[in-house]
Design an enzyme around this catalytic site. Structure first.
Site, PDB file in Angstrom:
ATOM      1  N   HIS A  59       0.843  -1.198   0.175  1.00  0.00           N
ATOM      2  CA  HIS A  59      -0.004   0.128  -0.028  1.00  0.00           C
ATOM      3  C   HIS A  59       0.673   1.313  -0.060  1.00  0.00           C
ATOM      4  O   HIS A  59       0.612   2.291  -0.810  1.00  0.00           O
ATOM      5  CB  HIS A  59      -0.986   0.070   1.254  1.00  0.00           C
ATOM      6  CG  HIS A  59      -1.952  -0.921   1.386  1.00  0.00           C
ATOM      7  ND1 HIS A  59      -1.957  -1.893   2.302  1.00  0.00           N
ATOM      8  CD2 HIS A  59      -2.837  -1.389   0.359  1.00  0.00           C
ATOM      9  CE1 HIS A  59      -3.157  -2.811   2.323  1.00  0.00           C
ATOM     10  NE2 HIS A  59      -3.531  -2.444   1.126  1.00  0.00           N
ATOM     11  N   LYS A  89     -15.880  -8.123   3.872  1.00  0.00           N
ATOM     12  CA  LYS A  89     -14.892  -8.379   4.462  1.00  0.00           C
ATOM     13  C   LYS A  89     -14.942  -8.514   6.078  1.00  0.00           C
ATOM     14  O   LYS A  89     -15.331  -7.471   6.685  1.00  0.00           O
ATOM     15  CB  LYS A  89     -13.416  -7.595   4.348  1.00  0.00           C
ATOM     16  CG  LYS A  89     -12.828  -7.973   2.915  1.00  0.00           C
ATOM     17  CD  LYS A  89     -11.525  -7.168   2.709  1.00  0.00           C
ATOM     18  CE  LYS A  89     -11.003  -7.441   1.542  1.00  0.00           C
ATOM     19  NZ  LYS A  89      -9.813  -6.343   0.991  1.00  0.00           N
ATOM     20  N   ARG A 137      -2.432  -5.466  -8.845  1.00  0.00           N
ATOM     21  CA  ARG A 137      -1.187  -6.167  -8.810  1.00  0.00           C
ATOM     22  C   ARG A 137      -1.567  -7.461  -9.999  1.00  0.00           C
ATOM     23  O   ARG A 137      -0.526  -7.478 -10.583  1.00  0.00           O
ATOM     24  CB  ARG A 137      -1.349  -7.160  -7.349  1.00  0.00           C
ATOM     25  CG  ARG A 137      -0.857  -6.143  -6.178  1.00  0.00           C
ATOM     26  CD  ARG A 137      -1.347  -6.685  -4.982  1.00  0.00           C
ATOM     27  NE  ARG A 137      -2.810  -7.142  -4.785  1.00  0.00           N
ATOM     28  CZ  ARG A 137      -3.623  -7.417  -3.762  1.00  0.00           C
ATOM     29  NH1 ARG A 137      -2.803  -7.782  -2.771  1.00  0.00           N
ATOM     30  NH2 ARG A 137      -4.811  -7.905  -3.781  1.00  0.00           N
ATOM     31  N   SER A 186      -2.808  -8.042   2.401  1.00  0.00           N
ATOM     32  CA  SER A 186      -2.866  -8.191   3.837  1.00  0.00           C
ATOM     33  C   SER A 186      -3.291  -9.593   4.488  1.00  0.00           C
ATOM     34  O   SER A 186      -3.005  -9.754   5.442  1.00  0.00           O
ATOM     35  CB  SER A 186      -4.039  -7.119   4.224  1.00  0.00           C
ATOM     36  OG  SER A 186      -3.862  -5.898   3.856  1.00  0.00           O
TER      37      SER A 186
HETATM   38  O1  PNS Z   1      -9.034  -2.864   0.251  1.00  0.00           O
HETATM   39  P1  PNS Z   1     -10.390  -3.118   0.031  1.00  0.00           P
HETATM   40  O2  PNS Z   1     -11.290  -4.091   0.766  1.00  0.00           O
HETATM   41  O3  PNS Z   1     -10.070  -3.703  -1.732  1.00  0.00           O
HETATM   42  O4  PNS Z   1     -11.203  -1.845  -0.074  1.00  0.00           O
HETATM   43  C1  PNS Z   1     -12.481  -1.818  -0.646  1.00  0.00           C
HETATM   44  C2  PNS Z   1     -13.295  -0.386  -0.422  1.00  0.00           C
HETATM   45  C3  PNS Z   1     -13.072  -0.082   1.051  1.00  0.00           C
HETATM   46  C4  PNS Z   1     -12.382   0.712  -1.190  1.00  0.00           C
HETATM   47  C5  PNS Z   1     -14.552  -0.614  -0.921  1.00  0.00           C
HETATM   48  O5  PNS Z   1     -15.347  -1.444  -0.385  1.00  0.00           O
HETATM   49  C6  PNS Z   1     -15.547   0.832  -0.728  1.00  0.00           C
HETATM   50  O6  PNS Z   1     -15.269   1.636  -1.311  1.00  0.00           O
HETATM   51  N1  PNS Z   1     -16.386   0.630   0.269  1.00  0.00           N
HETATM   52  C7  PNS Z   1     -17.442   1.740   0.802  1.00  0.00           C
HETATM   53  C8  PNS Z   1     -18.903   1.408  -0.090  1.00  0.00           C
HETATM   54  C9  PNS Z   1     -18.621   1.810  -1.495  1.00  0.00           C
HETATM   55  O7  PNS Z   1     -18.651   2.897  -1.784  1.00  0.00           O
HETATM   56  N2  PNS Z   1     -18.910   0.676  -2.139  1.00  0.00           N
HETATM   57  C10 PNS Z   1     -18.418   0.937  -3.787  1.00  0.00           C
HETATM   58  C11 PNS Z   1     -19.731   0.994  -4.370  1.00  0.00           C
HETATM   59  S1  PNS Z   1     -20.538  -0.661  -4.715  1.00  0.00           S
END
Ligand code: PNS
Length: 164
Positions: free
Chosen positions: A18, A42, A93, A131
């Site tokens: 990150h 998650k 990635r 992670s």
């Molecule tokens: O590290 P990650 O788990 O891939 O991050 C995912 C994250 C937190 C960026 C994503 O789940 C997110 O934006 N969540 C907030 C809710 C949202 O806006 N979802 C996207 C529209 S469906």
């Protein structure tokens, strides 16, 4: 006002992968906020507050004046709007990331068409790093010092009740 990008994620916990991405982003944008959010798919090892605290400590230690840490709840698009950010940064990635990232980017574009998602490729030493992998290695007593900053390494060992 400069060009602001948001680097959102679960950061459970933040890794050197990150950090590699956010440093690359900091060379393209005037300002970047690493924003700790919630991924409904998650179940996290670290609580929301713990993840935010770790990101804050790592950002402090990095000492880049244009990188800051924050958190958000609800939709990423709403947070983007509030912050007047112009882009989301995501690390890409491997091919296996693509499908999910494509969905996320297009969903976000539907909700808030004004911002772009920018994908950055990590240094190849972090291509396989996640992670989840770091947590698995730490849980089984393996050496994670090359994958995470010391403050995260300590937090992981503490979580799993192991001495470093
Ligand atoms: O590290 P990650 O788990 O891939 O991050 C995912 C994250 C937190 C960026 C994503 O789940 C997110 O934006 N969540 C907030 C809710 C949202 O806006 N979802 C996207 C529209 S469906």
């Amino acid at each position: 006002m400069g060009k602001l990008a948001i680097y959102p994620g679960t950061f459970d916990p933040i890794t050197n992968g990150h950090i590699d991405i956010v440093i690359r982003g900091s060379k393209i944008f005037d300002e970047i906020i690493i924003a700790v959010g919630e991924n409904p798919h998650k179940k996290t090892l670290f609580s929301h507050n713990e993840r935010v605290e770790l990101v804050k400590e790592v950002v402090d230690q990095l000492g880049f004046s244009n990188i800051t840490a924050d958190h958000f709840s609800g939709l990423l698009a709403d947070y983007m709007r509030r912050k007047k950010a112009i882009a989301v940064i995501r690390g890409l990635r491997a091919l296996s990331d693509f499908e999910y990232e494509f969905q996320l980017a297009l969903a976000n574009r539907k909700i808030y068409p004004q911002f772009e998602t920018v994908f950055l490729m990590p240094s190849e030493q972090f291509i396989y790093l996640s992670s989840s992998m770091v947590k698995e290695i730490a849980q089984n007593g393996g050496d994670i010092s090359q994958f995470v900053p010391p403050v995260v390494e300590e937090a992981l060992y503490k979580k799993f009740g192991r001495a470093k």
